[in-house]
Design a protein around this motif. Structure first.
Motif, mmCIF file in Angstrom:
data_model
loop_
_atom_site.group_PDB
_atom_site.id
_atom_site.type_symbol
_atom_site.label_atom_id
_atom_site.label_comp_id
_atom_site.label_asym_id
_atom_site.label_seq_id
_atom_site.Cartn_x
_atom_site.Cartn_y
_atom_site.Cartn_z
ATOM 1 N N ASN A 3 0.779 -1.473 0.003
ATOM 2 C CA ASN A 3 -0.111 0.083 -0.109
ATOM 3 C C ASN A 3 0.922 1.309 0.046
ATOM 4 O O ASN A 3 0.473 2.189 -0.764
ATOM 5 N N ASP A 4 1.807 1.271 0.703
ATOM 6 C CA ASP A 4 2.763 2.405 0.838
ATOM 7 C C ASP A 4 3.410 2.782 -0.567
ATOM 8 O O ASP A 4 3.483 3.742 -1.280
ATOM 9 N N HIS A 5 3.833 1.831 -1.156
ATOM 10 C CA HIS A 5 4.528 1.634 -2.456
ATOM 11 C C HIS A 5 3.482 2.153 -3.675
ATOM 12 O O HIS A 5 3.773 3.208 -4.300
ATOM 13 N N ILE A 6 2.402 1.654 -3.725
ATOM 14 C CA ILE A 6 1.312 2.076 -4.802
ATOM 15 C C ILE A 6 0.987 3.399 -4.436
ATOM 16 O O ILE A 6 0.790 4.085 -5.364
ATOM 17 N N GLN A 7 0.778 3.961 -3.216
ATOM 18 C CA GLN A 7 0.185 5.092 -2.911
ATOM 19 C C GLN A 7 1.128 6.169 -3.320
ATOM 20 O O GLN A 7 0.672 7.391 -4.061
ATOM 21 N N ARG A 8 2.140 5.816 -2.824
ATOM 22 C CA ARG A 8 3.260 6.905 -3.281
ATOM 23 C C ARG A 8 3.461 7.017 -5.015
ATOM 24 O O ARG A 8 3.442 8.001 -5.462
ATOM 25 N N ILE A 9 3.500 5.682 -5.516
ATOM 26 C CA ILE A 9 3.533 6.008 -7.123
ATOM 27 C C ILE A 9 2.386 6.713 -7.638
ATOM 28 O O ILE A 9 2.560 7.517 -8.590
ATOM 29 N N LEU A 10 1.409 6.314 -7.274
ATOM 30 C CA LEU A 10 -0.099 7.041 -7.755
ATOM 31 C C LEU A 10 -0.092 8.516 -7.299
ATOM 32 O O LEU A 10 -0.836 9.355 -8.040
ATOM 33 N N GLN A 11 0.745 8.919 -6.307
ATOM 34 C CA GLN A 11 0.871 10.243 -6.124
ATOM 35 C C GLN A 11 1.791 11.081 -6.626
ATOM 36 O O GLN A 11 2.087 12.211 -6.688
ATOM 37 N N LEU A 12 2.757 10.443 -7.518
ATOM 38 C CA LEU A 12 3.737 11.049 -8.397
ATOM 39 C C LEU A 12 3.588 11.878 -9.428
ATOM 40 O O LEU A 12 2.276 11.693 -9.833
ATOM 41 N N LYS A 13 4.307 12.697 -9.873
ATOM 42 C CA LYS A 13 3.950 13.696 -10.583
ATOM 43 C C LYS A 13 3.978 12.902 -12.267
ATOM 44 O O LYS A 13 4.671 12.279 -12.499
ATOM 45 N N PRO A 14 2.855 12.927 -12.894
ATOM 46 C CA PRO A 14 2.787 12.253 -14.180
ATOM 47 C C PRO A 14 3.927 12.539 -14.890
ATOM 48 O O PRO A 14 4.418 13.814 -15.005
ATOM 49 N N GLY A 15 4.477 11.673 -15.585
ATOM 50 C CA GLY A 15 5.725 11.815 -16.638
ATOM 51 C C GLY A 15 7.002 11.773 -15.832
ATOM 52 O O GLY A 15 8.095 11.400 -16.336
ATOM 53 N N SER A 16 7.084 11.507 -14.246
ATOM 54 C CA SER A 16 8.180 11.148 -13.814
ATOM 55 C C SER A 16 8.806 9.672 -14.116
ATOM 56 O O SER A 16 7.917 8.973 -14.556
ATOM 57 N N SER A 17 10.098 9.400 -14.157
ATOM 58 C CA SER A 17 10.396 8.117 -14.784
ATOM 59 C C SER A 17 9.690 6.898 -13.906
ATOM 60 O O SER A 17 9.344 6.063 -14.662
#
Length: 163
Positions: free
Chosen positions: A40-54
């Motif tokens: 959950n920590d990983h998925i939440q962090r990823i989905l909150q990243l700025k679109p376009g980040s690597s």
């Protein structure tokens, strides 16, 4: 209006996709580190990243990837599948769950069966015994997935988990 080129997407249930990408990092000795909290920590962090980040590119919804059939090759474009009027901009939708069968049918439709083949076996790493499922997602994670992958749920006709 008929387009000169044909476009398709490959879509996968968003929950299964995120589970697969996340858990693909855990093999062998790392299996002991796989946990619902880490998931959950990983998925939440990823989905909150700025679109376009690597890092976010790995997790982009399938509705952002269009494949163009161009005689003997398939090219990847990164653009939205649904336009601002909620119209599909693709000619074919292939489901990951039935990819081999649907891809073969698509190639046959365009007389490309002799030039385009998928490998018969998909690589699957050794699964950890404590494999995570949708039941391991928190309500917050489900809500973020439902929002980020809204188009994919519609296009693929996948059921959404209730929050």
């Amino acid at each position: 209006r008929e387009r000169p080129k044909k476009f398709f997407i490959v879509i996968r249930n968003p929950y299964d996709r995120l589970l697969g990408v996340h858990q693909g990092q855990y093999k062998g000795d790392l299996c002991g580190q796989l946990s619902p909290r880490r998931l959950n920590d990983h998925i939440q962090r990823i989905l909150q990243l700025k679109p376009g980040s690597s890092e976010s590119m790995l997790y982009r919804p399938a509705s952002h990837y269009i494949y163009k059939l161009d005689e003997t090759e398939i090219l990847l474009n990164t653009t939205r599948v649904i336009d601002s009027d909620k119209e599909l901009r693709v000619d074919h939708i292939l489901r990951f769950e039935n990819l081999h069968e649907e891809f073969d049918l698509l190639m046959g439709l365009y007389n490309m069966s002799h030039t385009m083949k998928l490998p018969k076996e998909r690589f699957r790493g050794a699964r950890c015994p404590n494999y995570m499922t949708v039941k391991n997602f928190t309500k917050k994670t489900i809500q973020l997935i439902n929002e980020a992958y809204a188009d994919d749920f519609i296009i693929g006709d996948y059921p959404k988990e209730e929050v």
